[in-house]
Design a protein around this motif. Structure first.
Motif, mmCIF file in Angstrom:
data_model
loop_
_atom_site.group_PDB
_atom_site.id
_atom_site.type_symbol
_atom_site.label_atom_id
_atom_site.label_comp_id
_atom_site.label_asym_id
_atom_site.label_seq_id
_atom_site.Cartn_x
_atom_site.Cartn_y
_atom_site.Cartn_z
ATOM 1 N N CYS A 351 34.003 -1.109 15.609
ATOM 2 C CA CYS A 351 32.432 -0.829 15.288
ATOM 3 C C CYS A 351 32.123 -1.671 14.033
ATOM 4 O O CYS A 351 32.898 -1.366 13.105
ATOM 5 C CB CYS A 351 32.358 0.635 15.162
ATOM 6 S SG CYS A 351 30.706 1.057 14.760
ATOM 7 N N LEU A 352 31.255 -2.424 13.978
ATOM 8 C CA LEU A 352 30.781 -3.276 12.995
ATOM 9 C C LEU A 352 30.240 -2.548 11.976
ATOM 10 O O LEU A 352 30.117 -2.759 10.767
ATOM 11 C CB LEU A 352 29.959 -4.219 13.572
ATOM 12 C CG LEU A 352 30.276 -5.688 14.247
ATOM 13 C CD1 LEU A 352 29.348 -6.287 14.762
ATOM 14 C CD2 LEU A 352 31.082 -6.340 13.069
ATOM 15 N N GLY A 353 29.565 -1.089 12.470
ATOM 16 C CA GLY A 353 28.970 -0.232 11.716
ATOM 17 C C GLY A 353 29.710 0.552 10.818
ATOM 18 O O GLY A 353 29.223 1.406 10.065
ATOM 19 N N ALA A 354 31.059 0.661 10.852
ATOM 20 C CA ALA A 354 32.233 1.652 10.588
ATOM 21 C C ALA A 354 31.873 1.604 8.880
ATOM 22 O O ALA A 354 31.761 2.729 8.419
ATOM 23 C CB ALA A 354 33.503 1.308 10.918
ATOM 24 N N PRO A 355 31.788 0.659 8.241
ATOM 25 C CA PRO A 355 31.512 0.576 6.894
ATOM 26 C C PRO A 355 30.285 1.174 6.385
ATOM 27 O O PRO A 355 30.365 2.092 5.239
ATOM 28 C CB PRO A 355 31.616 -0.910 6.416
ATOM 29 C CG PRO A 355 32.505 -1.677 7.429
ATOM 30 C CD PRO A 355 32.167 -0.863 8.526
ATOM 31 N N LEU A 356 29.473 0.858 6.975
ATOM 32 C CA LEU A 356 27.927 1.633 6.730
ATOM 33 C C LEU A 356 28.096 3.141 6.858
ATOM 34 O O LEU A 356 27.730 3.985 6.149
ATOM 35 C CB LEU A 356 26.976 1.093 7.401
ATOM 36 C CG LEU A 356 25.405 1.899 7.274
ATOM 37 C CD1 LEU A 356 24.881 1.669 5.809
ATOM 38 C CD2 LEU A 356 24.360 1.075 8.288
ATOM 39 N N ALA A 357 28.851 3.505 7.954
ATOM 40 C CA ALA A 357 28.986 5.106 8.164
ATOM 41 C C ALA A 357 29.634 5.544 7.182
ATOM 42 O O ALA A 357 29.392 6.706 6.715
ATOM 43 C CB ALA A 357 29.585 5.310 9.715
ATOM 44 N N ARG A 358 30.760 5.152 6.818
ATOM 45 C CA ARG A 358 31.592 5.529 5.712
ATOM 46 C C ARG A 358 30.619 5.586 4.410
ATOM 47 O O ARG A 358 30.842 6.677 3.748
ATOM 48 C CB ARG A 358 32.854 4.854 5.575
ATOM 49 C CG ARG A 358 33.844 4.962 6.604
ATOM 50 C CD ARG A 358 35.191 4.217 6.618
ATOM 51 N NE ARG A 358 36.255 4.639 7.539
ATOM 52 C CZ ARG A 358 36.439 3.920 8.238
ATOM 53 N NH1 ARG A 358 36.230 2.661 8.378
ATOM 54 N NH2 ARG A 358 37.611 4.262 9.126
ATOM 55 N N LEU A 359 30.084 4.679 4.131
ATOM 56 C CA LEU A 359 29.244 4.844 2.937
ATOM 57 C C LEU A 359 28.346 5.880 2.790
ATOM 58 O O LEU A 359 28.087 6.524 2.002
ATOM 59 C CB LEU A 359 28.336 3.220 2.757
ATOM 60 C CG LEU A 359 27.659 3.223 1.503
ATOM 61 C CD1 LEU A 359 28.372 3.265 0.325
ATOM 62 C CD2 LEU A 359 26.761 1.829 1.466
ATOM 63 N N GLU A 360 27.532 5.981 4.077
ATOM 64 C CA GLU A 360 26.592 7.315 4.044
ATOM 65 C C GLU A 360 27.153 8.714 3.705
ATOM 66 O O GLU A 360 26.791 9.474 3.035
ATOM 67 C CB GLU A 360 25.943 7.091 5.429
ATOM 68 C CG GLU A 360 25.165 6.075 5.688
ATOM 69 C CD GLU A 360 24.319 6.028 7.137
ATOM 70 O OE1 GLU A 360 24.090 6.917 7.591
ATOM 71 O OE2 GLU A 360 24.353 4.940 7.995
ATOM 72 N N ALA A 361 28.528 8.530 4.399
ATOM 73 C CA ALA A 361 29.214 9.889 4.225
ATOM 74 C C ALA A 361 29.561 10.132 2.623
ATOM 75 O O ALA A 361 29.800 11.217 2.378
ATOM 76 C CB ALA A 361 30.361 9.745 5.154
ATOM 77 N N ARG A 362 30.220 9.010 2.153
ATOM 78 C CA ARG A 362 30.723 9.257 0.828
ATOM 79 C C ARG A 362 29.381 9.337 -0.258
ATOM 80 O O ARG A 362 29.753 9.800 -1.280
ATOM 81 C CB ARG A 362 31.249 7.692 0.281
ATOM 82 C CG ARG A 362 32.741 7.635 1.119
ATOM 83 C CD ARG A 362 33.393 6.325 0.335
ATOM 84 N NE ARG A 362 32.721 5.471 0.095
ATOM 85 C CZ ARG A 362 32.856 4.056 0.939
ATOM 86 N NH1 ARG A 362 33.800 4.305 2.095
ATOM 87 N NH2 ARG A 362 32.232 3.011 1.027
ATOM 88 N N ILE A 363 28.120 9.120 0.186
ATOM 89 C CA ILE A 363 27.027 9.400 -0.568
ATOM 90 C C ILE A 363 26.579 10.724 -0.253
ATOM 91 O O ILE A 363 26.356 11.624 -1.174
ATOM 92 C CB ILE A 363 26.138 8.350 -0.380
ATOM 93 C CG1 ILE A 363 26.327 7.152 -1.045
ATOM 94 C CG2 ILE A 363 24.685 8.938 -0.917
ATOM 95 C CD1 ILE A 363 25.443 5.773 -0.698
ATOM 96 N N ALA A 364 26.494 11.042 1.128
ATOM 97 C CA ALA A 364 25.628 12.215 1.458
ATOM 98 C C ALA A 364 26.732 13.674 1.155
ATOM 99 O O ALA A 364 26.082 14.649 0.867
ATOM 100 C CB ALA A 364 25.407 12.212 3.123
ATOM 101 N N LEU A 365 27.728 13.561 1.444
ATOM 102 C CA LEU A 365 28.649 14.719 1.568
ATOM 103 C C LEU A 365 28.887 15.260 0.195
ATOM 104 O O LEU A 365 28.524 16.630 0.051
ATOM 105 C CB LEU A 365 30.016 14.442 2.080
ATOM 106 C CG LEU A 365 29.948 14.323 3.536
ATOM 107 C CD1 LEU A 365 31.469 13.964 3.969
ATOM 108 C CD2 LEU A 365 29.636 15.490 4.201
ATOM 109 N N PRO A 366 29.166 14.447 -0.939
ATOM 110 C CA PRO A 366 29.437 15.003 -2.471
ATOM 111 C C PRO A 366 27.952 15.646 -2.890
ATOM 112 O O PRO A 366 28.028 16.468 -3.583
ATOM 113 C CB PRO A 366 29.998 13.932 -3.242
ATOM 114 C CG PRO A 366 29.826 12.597 -2.205
ATOM 115 C CD PRO A 366 29.751 13.072 -0.887
ATOM 116 N N ALA A 367 26.915 14.684 -2.542
ATOM 117 C CA ALA A 367 25.719 15.185 -2.927
ATOM 118 C C ALA A 367 25.360 16.490 -2.597
ATOM 119 O O ALA A 367 24.546 17.364 -3.347
ATOM 120 C CB ALA A 367 24.601 14.093 -2.526
ATOM 121 N N LEU A 368 25.495 16.682 -1.257
ATOM 122 C CA LEU A 368 25.185 17.976 -0.789
ATOM 123 C C LEU A 368 26.104 19.037 -1.215
ATOM 124 O O LEU A 368 25.361 20.354 -1.740
ATOM 125 C CB LEU A 368 25.458 18.046 1.021
ATOM 126 C CG LEU A 368 25.080 19.519 1.604
ATOM 127 C CD1 LEU A 368 23.854 19.896 1.582
ATOM 128 C CD2 LEU A 368 26.020 19.347 2.938
#
Length: 403
Positions: A351-368
């Protein structure tokens, strides 16, 4: 290999229990998809990696699936869109290299990192909305957070106007809803092509600084009109469904594993550990259709996959294989050393979008979890129900009390 087809549960009621049953039957198991379509499900992570790298395995069913070329697959088959689209997802050989090279520039490391402030703003706004909920009342983190974070990110990246976002998300839900009737699936296909056709027409009239406009600009001499629309369909579908379920399952895992939550919140383990273990433990896409044997493939463990037969990647089953991950394969354990998984595929179709998915998770999870450190599930975990799909692994809702 099993001789009698194993009928997959189209509702996705318990993909992990089903995966365990498939593994018990063997590394390659004959299974039945909706409509009585027979394929080979591969459950071994080792064998699956080999097949995903094997040039004798194609993703172009219009050329290499005997049942398709022989007219055996009904026009109203609910999963037909997964094979009929013309984009890099279903391409093979030179066609795949051509189509992937056009899209690859949109997902460079620099472009992905440039999305960080956009993601942070989206996350901050959603958390403010959640915080405004009446005190003591449950809030649904699936609909209010896990879903809208990736949807907003991908829609902004591709310049999807507000008035089309709800339609596109609904259409994507139906693509993944494997309980949909043939009539619903065909109606949804019509909606998809109408909506995406309108998006392309709008961007041609008024191009912007977005990836839809960039694809249109790159289209001349590189993509025909069908490939353009189908590439947008792929990017806007795959561009958020995996991430929605990654966030959903990571949130649920931490709320139901307080020891693991403590490790990450105290800095003993990283959010990357949480993300990679979630991807292994609860593959966001449990099964991914389809691949096809270009020629007969002899298997090291015995048996063959006949030429022209279809192969189903059983990612959920592979992610819990005890022969690969050990006796604790069913445990959510962010301290495990071996977290390697296939959640984003492998080989030329990774998946070409894997780095974007990981970036979203690295931001969204700790923020929550920073915003709501006392958050708890509002209902027993046994009350959470899976989405109606064996192709998508998430919950219909995640009710929580913010604390």
């Amino acid at each position: 290999m099993a001789q009698r087809p194993f009928v997959l549960d189209v509702t996705g009621g318990d993909v992990q229990a089903e995966g365990a049953r498939l593994r018990a039957l063997g590394e390659v198991v004959r299974v039945e998809l909706p409509g009585g379509v027979g394929v080979w499900a591969v459950t071994s992570p080792t064998l699956l990696r080999e097949l995903l790298m094997d040039p004798r395995v194609s993703k172009d069913g219009t050329r290499h699936w005997a049942a398709w070329t022989g007219g055996e697959i009904a026009e109203d088959w609910p999963l037909r869109l997964w094979v009929s689209v013309r984009n890099m997802f279903t391409a093979y050989g030179e066609d795949h290299r051509r189509l992937r090279s056009i899209v690859a520039g949109a997902f460079t490391a620099r472009r992905t990192e440039a999305m960080r402030p956009v993601i942070e703003r989206i996350v901050g706004g959603l958390l403010d909305t959640i915080a405004a909920a009446p005190p003591g009342e449950p809030v649904d983190l699936r609909s209010l957070y896990a879903n809208p974070v990736p949807v907003e990110v991908i829609c902004r990246l591709f310049g999807v106007p507000e008035d089309k976002r709800k339609t596109i998300r609904g259409a994507v839900d139906t693509v993944f809803d494997t309980t949909a009737t043939p009539e619903e699936a065909m109606a949804n296909t019509t909606t998809i092509y109408t909506t995406f056709g309108e998006l392309v027409a709008e961007k041609r009239r008024s191009p912007g600084d977005d990836l839809t406009s960039a694809l249109i600009e790159a289209q001349e001499g590189a993509l025909d009109e069908v490939e353009l629309v189908d590439t947008l369909l792929l990017l806007l579908t795959a561009g958020h469904e995996t991430t929605v379920n990654l966030l959903d399952q990571a949130i649920t895992a931490l709320l139901t594993h307080p020891d693991q939550r403590e490790l990450v919140l105290t800095g003993q383990r990283s959010w990357n550990d949480v993300i990679e273990e979630t991807l292994r433990w609860q593959a966001p896409v449990p099964y991914l259709p389809l691949r096809f044997a270009v020629e007969e493939i002899a298997l090291a463990g015995g048996g063959t996959i006949p030429k022209g037969d279809a192969v189903l990647a059983a990612y959920a089953a592979a992610g819990r294989d005890p022969e690969y991950y050990g006796d604790g394969a069913d445990d959510f354990d962010i301290t495990r050393e071996l977290k390697q998984h296939l959640a984003f595929g492998h080989g030329v179709h990774h998946c070409l979008g894997a780095p974007l998915a990981r970036l979203e998770a690295r931001i969204a999870l700790p923020a929550l979890f920073d915003r709501f450190p006392g958050m708890t599930l509002a209902e027993p975990v046994s009350a959470l129900t899976p989405v109606h799909s064996f192709l998508s692994n998430g919950h219909t809702r995640i009710p929580v009390l913010l604390g």
